[in-house]
Structure formats: structure tokens, C-alpha cells
Design a protein around this motif. Sequence first.
Motif, PDB file in Angstrom:
ATOM      1  N   ILE A   1       0.829  -1.204   0.000  1.00 20.76           N
ATOM      2  CA  ILE A   1       0.000   0.000   0.000  1.00 20.76           C
ATOM      3  C   ILE A   1       0.863   1.253   0.000  1.00 20.76           C
ATOM      4  O   ILE A   1       0.627   2.196  -0.770  1.00 20.76           O
ATOM      5  CB  ILE A   1      -0.947  -0.007   1.219  1.00 20.76           C
ATOM      6  N   LEU A   2       1.885   1.298   0.846  1.00 16.75           N
ATOM      7  CA  LEU A   2       2.757   2.464   0.920  1.00 16.75           C
ATOM      8  C   LEU A   2       3.554   2.651  -0.363  1.00 16.75           C
ATOM      9  O   LEU A   2       3.960   3.777  -0.694  1.00 16.75           O
ATOM     10  CB  LEU A   2       3.701   2.332   2.121  1.00 16.75           C
ATOM     11  N   ALA A   3       3.759   1.554  -1.100  1.00 19.07           N
ATOM     12  CA  ALA A   3       4.464   1.637  -2.385  1.00 19.07           C
ATOM     13  C   ALA A   3       3.541   2.052  -3.525  1.00 19.07           C
ATOM     14  O   ALA A   3       3.988   2.185  -4.669  1.00 19.07           O
ATOM     15  CB  ALA A   3       5.124   0.295  -2.707  1.00 19.07           C
ATOM     16  N   GLY A   4       2.260   2.228  -3.213  1.00 22.52           N
ATOM     17  CA  GLY A   4       1.328   2.677  -4.234  1.00 22.52           C
ATOM     18  C   GLY A   4       0.708   1.575  -5.064  1.00 22.52           C
ATOM     19  O   GLY A   4       0.098   1.840  -6.111  1.00 22.52           O
ATOM     20  N   GLU A   5       0.818   0.328  -4.608  1.00 20.21           N
ATOM     21  CA  GLU A   5       0.208  -0.785  -5.336  1.00 20.21           C
ATOM     22  C   GLU A   5      -1.314  -0.649  -5.299  1.00 20.21           C
ATOM     23  O   GLU A   5      -1.893  -0.440  -4.235  1.00 20.21           O
ATOM     24  CB  GLU A   5       0.596  -2.124  -4.703  1.00 20.21           C
ATOM     25  N   PRO A   6      -1.982  -0.758  -6.445  1.00 22.97           N
ATOM     26  CA  PRO A   6      -3.451  -0.727  -6.421  1.00 22.97           C
ATOM     27  C   PRO A   6      -4.003  -1.951  -5.706  1.00 22.97           C
ATOM     28  O   PRO A   6      -3.343  -2.999  -5.644  1.00 22.97           O
ATOM     29  CB  PRO A   6      -3.834  -0.731  -7.903  1.00 22.97           C
ATOM     30  N   ASP A   7      -5.192  -1.795  -5.120  1.00 24.98           N
ATOM     31  CA  ASP A   7      -5.754  -2.934  -4.406  1.00 24.98           C
ATOM     32  C   ASP A   7      -6.161  -4.027  -5.386  1.00 24.98           C
ATOM     33  O   ASP A   7      -6.366  -3.775  -6.578  1.00 24.98           O
ATOM     34  CB  ASP A   7      -6.928  -2.507  -3.524  1.00 24.98           C
ATOM     35  N   SER A   8      -6.240  -5.239  -4.881  1.00 26.16           N
ATOM     36  CA  SER A   8      -6.532  -6.399  -5.734  1.00 26.16           C
ATOM     37  C   SER A   8      -7.577  -7.280  -5.068  1.00 26.16           C
ATOM     38  O   SER A   8      -7.443  -8.508  -5.040  1.00 26.16           O
ATOM     39  CB  SER A   8      -5.246  -7.197  -5.994  1.00 26.16           C
TER      40      SER A   8
ATOM     41  N   SER B   1     -12.377  -4.965   5.061  1.00 20.96           N
ATOM     42  CA  SER B   1     -11.846  -5.304   3.741  1.00 20.96           C
ATOM     43  C   SER B   1     -10.399  -4.866   3.565  1.00 20.96           C
ATOM     44  O   SER B   1      -9.717  -5.361   2.671  1.00 20.96           O
ATOM     45  CB  SER B   1     -12.697  -4.649   2.641  1.00 20.96           C
ATOM     46  N   GLN B   2      -9.933  -3.937   4.421  1.00 21.32           N
ATOM     47  CA  GLN B   2      -8.562  -3.454   4.260  1.00 21.32           C
ATOM     48  C   GLN B   2      -7.539  -4.586   4.367  1.00 21.32           C
ATOM     49  O   GLN B   2      -6.540  -4.595   3.656  1.00 21.32           O
ATOM     50  CB  GLN B   2      -8.265  -2.387   5.322  1.00 21.32           C
ATOM     51  N   GLY B   3      -7.828  -5.544   5.243  1.00 20.55           N
ATOM     52  CA  GLY B   3      -6.881  -6.637   5.448  1.00 20.55           C
ATOM     53  C   GLY B   3      -6.746  -7.581   4.281  1.00 20.55           C
ATOM     54  O   GLY B   3      -5.834  -8.415   4.256  1.00 20.55           O
ATOM     55  N   ILE B   4      -7.653  -7.485   3.298  1.00 21.42           N
ATOM     56  CA  ILE B   4      -7.563  -8.362   2.126  1.00 21.42           C
ATOM     57  C   ILE B   4      -7.409  -7.569   0.829  1.00 21.42           C
ATOM     58  O   ILE B   4      -7.573  -8.119  -0.258  1.00 21.42           O
ATOM     59  CB  ILE B   4      -8.801  -9.275   2.007  1.00 21.42           C
ATOM     60  N   MET B   5      -7.095  -6.284   0.932  1.00 18.21           N
ATOM     61  CA  MET B   5      -6.932  -5.471  -0.266  1.00 18.21           C
ATOM     62  C   MET B   5      -5.813  -5.991  -1.164  1.00 18.21           C
ATOM     63  O   MET B   5      -5.878  -5.900  -2.383  1.00 18.21           O
ATOM     64  CB  MET B   5      -6.642  -4.013   0.115  1.00 18.21           C
ATOM     65  N   GLN B   6      -4.781  -6.520  -0.535  1.00 17.28           N
ATOM     66  CA  GLN B   6      -3.668  -7.087  -1.299  1.00 17.28           C
ATOM     67  C   GLN B   6      -3.811  -8.607  -1.276  1.00 17.28           C
ATOM     68  O   GLN B   6      -3.127  -9.323  -0.552  1.00 17.28           O
ATOM     69  CB  GLN B   6      -2.336  -6.635  -0.695  1.00 17.28           C
ATOM     70  N   SER B   7      -4.717  -9.092  -2.110  1.00 18.55           N
ATOM     71  CA  SER B   7      -5.077 -10.514  -2.034  1.00 18.55           C
ATOM     72  C   SER B   7      -3.915 -11.462  -2.335  1.00 18.55           C
ATOM     73  O   SER B   7      -3.868 -12.547  -1.743  1.00 18.55           O
ATOM     74  CB  SER B   7      -6.258 -10.806  -2.968  1.00 18.55           C
TER      75      SER B   7
ATOM     76  N   ASP C   1      -6.386 -22.046  -4.840  1.00 19.99           N
ATOM     77  CA  ASP C   1      -6.809 -21.255  -5.991  1.00 19.99           C
ATOM     78  C   ASP C   1      -8.283 -21.415  -6.318  1.00 19.99           C
ATOM     79  O   ASP C   1      -8.840 -20.597  -7.052  1.00 19.99           O
ATOM     80  CB  ASP C   1      -5.982 -21.655  -7.227  1.00 19.99           C
ATOM     81  N   ASP C   2      -8.923 -22.467  -5.812  1.00 21.51           N
ATOM     82  CA  ASP C   2     -10.334 -22.670  -6.131  1.00 21.51           C
ATOM     83  C   ASP C   2     -11.264 -21.976  -5.142  1.00 21.51           C
ATOM     84  O   ASP C   2     -12.460 -22.246  -5.106  1.00 21.51           O
ATOM     85  CB  ASP C   2     -10.666 -24.165  -6.214  1.00 21.51           C
ATOM     86  N   GLN C   3     -10.700 -21.055  -4.333  1.00 25.02           N
ATOM     87  CA  GLN C   3     -11.512 -20.270  -3.400  1.00 25.02           C
ATOM     88  C   GLN C   3     -11.331 -18.778  -3.679  1.00 25.02           C
ATOM     89  O   GLN C   3     -10.236 -18.339  -4.046  1.00 25.02           O
ATOM     90  CB  GLN C   3     -11.133 -20.568  -1.946  1.00 25.02           C
ATOM     91  N   VAL C   4     -12.405 -18.010  -3.495  1.00 26.00           N
ATOM     92  CA  VAL C   4     -12.378 -16.558  -3.660  1.00 26.00           C
ATOM     93  C   VAL C   4     -12.276 -15.907  -2.283  1.00 26.00           C
ATOM     94  O   VAL C   4     -13.042 -16.245  -1.374  1.00 26.00           O
ATOM     95  CB  VAL C   4     -13.651 -16.064  -4.374  1.00 26.00           C
ATOM     96  N   ILE C   5     -11.331 -14.991  -2.129  1.00 24.06           N
ATOM     97  CA  ILE C   5     -11.179 -14.270  -0.868  1.00 24.06           C
ATOM     98  C   ILE C   5     -12.254 -13.194  -0.791  1.00 24.06           C
ATOM     99  O   ILE C   5     -12.343 -12.327  -1.659  1.00 24.06           O
ATOM    100  CB  ILE C   5      -9.779 -13.637  -0.763  1.00 24.06           C
ATOM    101  N   MET C   6     -13.076 -13.254   0.261  1.00 27.66           N
ATOM    102  CA  MET C   6     -14.207 -12.337   0.350  1.00 27.66           C
ATOM    103  C   MET C   6     -14.040 -11.262   1.415  1.00 27.66           C
ATOM    104  O   MET C   6     -14.165 -10.082   1.132  1.00 27.66           O
ATOM    105  CB  MET C   6     -15.489 -13.119   0.632  1.00 27.66           C
ATOM    106  N   LYS C   7     -13.783 -11.649   2.656  1.00 25.29           N
ATOM    107  CA  LYS C   7     -13.721 -10.691   3.757  1.00 25.29           C
ATOM    108  C   LYS C   7     -12.686 -11.125   4.777  1.00 25.29           C
ATOM    109  O   LYS C   7     -12.235 -12.276   4.780  1.00 25.29           O
ATOM    110  CB  LYS C   7     -15.079 -10.585   4.465  1.00 25.29           C
ATOM    111  N   ALA C   8     -12.358 -10.197   5.655  1.00 29.75           N
ATOM    112  CA  ALA C   8     -11.481 -10.495   6.773  1.00 29.75           C
ATOM    113  C   ALA C   8     -12.189 -10.112   8.072  1.00 29.75           C
ATOM    114  O   ALA C   8     -12.982  -9.175   8.094  1.00 29.75           O
ATOM    115  CB  ALA C   8     -10.167  -9.738   6.652  1.00 29.75           C
TER     116      ALA C   8
END
Length: 230
Positions: free
Chosen positions: A72-79, A174-180, A191-198
Motif C-alpha cells: 500500500i505504501l508503495a502505491g500498489e493498487p488494491d486487488s 476489507s482493508q486486510g484483504i486489499m492485497q489478495s 486457488d479454487d476459493q475466492v477471498i471475500m472478507k477479513a
Amino acid sequence: MGGNEEQTFAEVVLGRKSIRGYLDKPVPRDLIEEVLALAMRSPSSMNTQPYHFHVITGEPLDRIRKGNTERILAGEPDSREFRRGEPFAGVHRERQVEVAKQLFGEMGIERDDKEGRQDWVLRGFRQFDAPVCVIVTYDKELSGSDDTPFDCGAVTTALVNAAWSRGLGCVINSQGIMQSPVVREHAGIPDDQVIMKAVAMGWPDPDFPANRVYSNRKPIEDAARFVGFE
């Protein structure tokens, strides 16, 4: 702060609040398993139970915190993997701003305090420094199903209430999973699961100012219509 097993259901629901400051105290695995077992009694469409819980603590959680904040501090867009809508507007934005004002007021963060505001945001990416993080995922083959996010929301609501009934505090975020990619790597999520919430989880710190905040709820007359009643 936090509940106990003697509370009624109403006392749990009315007493629970989002906890954003935690004691530096581990949470026993058997207690988390008890909370999850309670949560999993929540309704599930046609009993599909599409959810999974990745319960993380210790060094793996520290690596997730570090990776999140560095990117985040490096400016990476969320994923974020779960779809997200447009920014809130109108009354929904007003409610978002209202609770932010409550939190910043308790924390003593002024409007022009850029450093304080950034530190608060980074706390979210660090999962509020909680000793436990629960990542909620669902089976990718169910992507696009309307029922799946409904079921995941139901079980997550049950999770935070069950945790409160056992003296634990939580905050859904959701902040905790912004960088999935960071989360997927260090939590070992297939890989067969979608990250939804933290869900940050731990023992509430009674001296943390933001933990005093109870967010307001709109009145029944603004939320419900009654049809066919005398």
C-alpha cells in the motif's frame, strides 16, 4: 468489555460492537473452534455452506500485515477478489462519515492531522493489530451466485456475535484483504476459493479509545414497511 455465556441472545446482539484495539494476548484454538461451530449454524441457502475460514495468527499473520502495508505504501493498487460497487453516496455516505467522525473523535485525530489519519488507515491494513485474523472465502465454482455472498454474510454476522458471547471482540473489514496475493500466499488459500472478507479477532482492549464507539442504527420506520397489519 465483551460478553459471556450467561447473556441472552438480545444482550449479545445489542451489546456487540466493532473492536479496533486488542490486548496482546493469544486466543486459544479451541475457543475459536467453539465460536466457528456456533457461527456455522447460521442459515445457508439449500444447505450449500459455501464458506471457508482461514484462521491465522503468529508469524504468518505478521507476514500478511507486513506485505499489506508495504504494498500500500508503495502505491500498489488494491486487488480485492470479491466484487466491489461504486463509492458510497447520499445517505449511505453520510452514515460512513458519521462513524468515521465518531472514531476520529474518540482517537483525538483532527481533520487536518494527515499523519494520524494515515496511521489509522494503516491499522486497518494491519488487521488492527489483532492476535487473530479470520479470512472468509467461498468456493470459486459458485461465483456469480446471489445466494453465496448472502450465506457468507450470514455466517460472518453469526461469527462476530458468537465471538462476543465468548468475550472476544471482532471487526469485519476489507482493508486486510486489499492485497489478495499477499493474503493468499501467506494464508495458503487454495486457488479454487475466492477471498471475500477479513475478520480481526481478539480480546478487546478496554483502554483503547475507539472501542468506546457504538455505531448508530437507523430507526425501524426507515428500514421496514408493514403490509396487511391492522
